[in-house]
Write an enzyme that holds these catalytic residues in place. Structure first.
Site, PDB file in Angstrom:
ATOM      1  N   GLY A   1       0.812  -1.210   0.000  1.00 15.20           N
ATOM      2  CA  GLY A   1       0.000   0.000   0.000  1.00 15.20           C
ATOM      3  C   GLY A   1       0.844   1.257   0.000  1.00 15.20           C
TER       4      GLY A   1
ATOM      5  CD  GLU B   1      -1.238   8.072   2.172  1.00 19.67           C
ATOM      6  OE1 GLU B   1      -1.685   9.208   2.442  1.00 19.67           O
ATOM      7  OE2 GLU B   1      -0.458   7.452   2.900  1.00 19.67           O
TER       8      GLU B   1
ATOM      9  CB  ILE C   1      -4.246  -1.701  -1.563  1.00 18.77           C
ATOM     10  CG1 ILE C   1      -3.964  -0.247  -1.127  1.00 18.77           C
ATOM     11  CG2 ILE C   1      -3.047  -2.601  -1.279  1.00 18.77           C
ATOM     12  CD1 ILE C   1      -2.906   0.489  -1.948  1.00 18.77           C
ATOM     13  CB  THR C   2      -3.497  -5.125  -6.319  1.00 19.05           C
ATOM     14  OG1 THR C   2      -3.715  -4.025  -7.192  1.00 19.05           O
ATOM     15  CG2 THR C   2      -3.796  -6.421  -7.064  1.00 19.05           C
TER      16      THR C   2
ATOM     17  N   GLY D   1     -19.119  -5.776 -34.001  1.00 16.22           N
ATOM     18  CA  GLY D   1     -20.066  -5.748 -32.882  1.00 16.22           C
ATOM     19  C   GLY D   1     -19.736  -6.789 -31.810  1.00 16.22           C
TER      20      GLY D   1
ATOM     21  CD  GLU E   1       3.468  -2.227 -10.164  1.00  7.63           C
ATOM     22  OE1 GLU E   1       4.696  -2.161 -10.280  1.00  7.63           O
ATOM     23  OE2 GLU E   1       2.858  -3.250  -9.853  1.00  7.63           O
TER      24      GLU E   1
END
Ligand SMILES: Cc1cc2nc3c(=O)[nH]c(=O)nc-3n(C[C@H](O)[C@H](O)[C@H](O)COP(=O)(O)OP(=O)(O)OC[C@H]3O[C@@H](n4cnc5c(N)ncnc54)[C@H](O)[C@@H]3O)c2cc1C
Length: 384
Positions: free
Chosen positions: A124, A127, A157-158, A343, A366
């Site tokens: 993390g 923010e 956060i992944t 389409g 990133e």
């Protein structure tokens, strides 16, 4: 000078290609539509050793290197980016900082679980108030006796809210430097620590089978020993983490760009209009040629950045160029692939529709394209 893969690398690439084709491709669309994390697929990736690829065997890894990880990411992303980003974030953001900056004790405690894929790690940095200006971090960690007390929040956060998330590493302000600037350090927060709130998952445009959350910290207490790396080195350490991570995102982007080529060539043979396969039209052939060119050039760019990194040479600008070029190529290829599919390209059941939705974030995560251009300009001596 040889960009062909060694036998070991080729064998890994082929194994992941087969897994992506046989296991991921048939199942992932349904998870994506339900916005559901694919636990069983991730567990299989763990059993294959993908989460341990670049780590030594003594910590439960496969004894490979960062390039091996990149090859796996490219092959996964040719088919699906949600599983690829789960692996990328788990390894390069979750486990790698522990390996690079952790004490022996921290490595022994966390790496075997992270390498097996039984546990996911998250990192993390971003923010709610901003990601590009990472030095503007507001989250704080204050030493109170033998504990850090953490307050603040992180956004996007992944891997931070899955059932198997075990470790969330965050950057936090731990004081002021003598020159008055923020002292930023990195602290490890085990999942489930009281005071840590994990928000419900975001509703996203893409990467819908991956986990992305906002986190908040209200007097979260962790032992002083959970400091990762030296106090005050958090900013420098995450810059290193991001430099490497950009090569991984470049590999993932290359995979998506190549996946668009694969799907579009197939479709150009199958689909007929005006009595002929659409691939007989030079307009379609030229699109496909340009798409392949972008995927190929993206691959060479990330191979180059990875080989410089593995040789211990400076690679910051090369990683930025690889990330910038490949992510913009992925977006362009996804747009062209959708166009070639007409389409049907707008229908979620077609993989190129998923690729289109998944491509845009590659120019943002990133480090945005603007940040990459800033890094490349600085490398040429232009002022910050
Ligand atoms: C699905 C997803 C997963 C993510 N996973 C993670 C994760 O695991 N961990 C993590 O820490 N973060 C993660 N992120 C956050 C991501 O890295 C940030 O979104 C990204 O770095 C950009 O930050 P921002 O969103 O705050 O944009 P901002 O920094 O607010 O930027 C907004 C715009 O302004 C531009 N800009 C800013 N400064 C300048 C400048 N000086 N010159 C020119 N242009 C500028 C940017 O390029 C951008 O176009 C994730 C994001 C998403 C969407």
């Amino acid at each position: 000078m040889d960009h062909r893969l060694s036998e070991e690398y080729e064998s890994l690439r082929a194994t992941v290609e087969e897994f992506a084709h046989d296991v991921v491709a048939p199942k992932i669309g349904a998870f994506y539509e339900r916005e559901e994390f694919p636990y069983e697929i991730v567990a299989q990736m763990g059993r294959m050793g993908l989460f341990g690829l670049p780590f030594p065997e003594e910590y439960g890894g496969m004894g490979g290197d960062y390039f091996a990880l990149c090859l796996a990411l490219e092959e996964l992303a040719r088919v699906d980016s949600s599983v690829a980003i789960t692996l990328e974030a788990g390894v390069s953001l979750g486990a790698m900082p522990v390996y690079r900056f952790g004490t022996e004790e921290q490595k022994r405690e966390w790496l075997p679980k992270l390498c097996s894929g039984e546990m996911l790690g998250a990192f993390g940095l971003t923010e709610p108030g901003g990601g590009s200006d990472a030095g503007a971090t507001r989250t704080t960690a204050v030493l109170d006796g033998e504990e850090w007390v953490i307050n603040g929040s992180k956004a996007f956060i992944t891997n931070s809210g899955t059932d198997i998330t075990g470790l969330i590493t965050v950057t936090a302000v731990t004081g002021l430097k003598p020159d008055g600037r923020k002292e930023i350090s990195t602290v490890m927060i085990p999942a489930g620590t009281p005071g840590l709130t994990v928000a419900p998952k975001y509703s996203k445009v893409g990467w819908n089978a991956s986990d992305t959350r906002e986190l908040s910290f209200a007097d979260v207490r962790v032992p002083a020993a959970n400091l990762l790396g030296e106090r005050g080195r958090g900013y420098a350490n995450f810059l290193r983490t991001l430099d490497e991570g950009r090569i991984a995102i470049a590999a993932l982007s290359t995979g998506l760009a190549q996946g668009c080529v694969d799907e579009s060539v197939k479709y150009a043979h199958e689909r007929t209009a005006f009595g002929h396969p659409i691939g007989t039209n030079q307009a379609i052939q030229f699109k496909l040629a340009d798409m392949r060119l972008r995927a190929h050039t993206s691959r060479l760019a990330y191979y180059d950045a990875a080989s410089r990194m593995l040789l211990g040479e400076p690679f910051k600008a090369e990683a930025a160029m690889a990330k910038l070029y490949s992510s913009e190529s992925a977006v362009t290829n996804a747009r062209e692939a959708t166009q070639i599919h007409g389409g049907y390209g707008f229908m979620n059941e077609f993989p190129v529709a998923r690729m289109w939705r998944d491509s845009k974030i590659l120019e943002i995560g990133e480090g945005t394209s603007e940040v990459q251009r800033m890094l490349i300009a600085r490398d040429m001596g232009l002022p910050a």
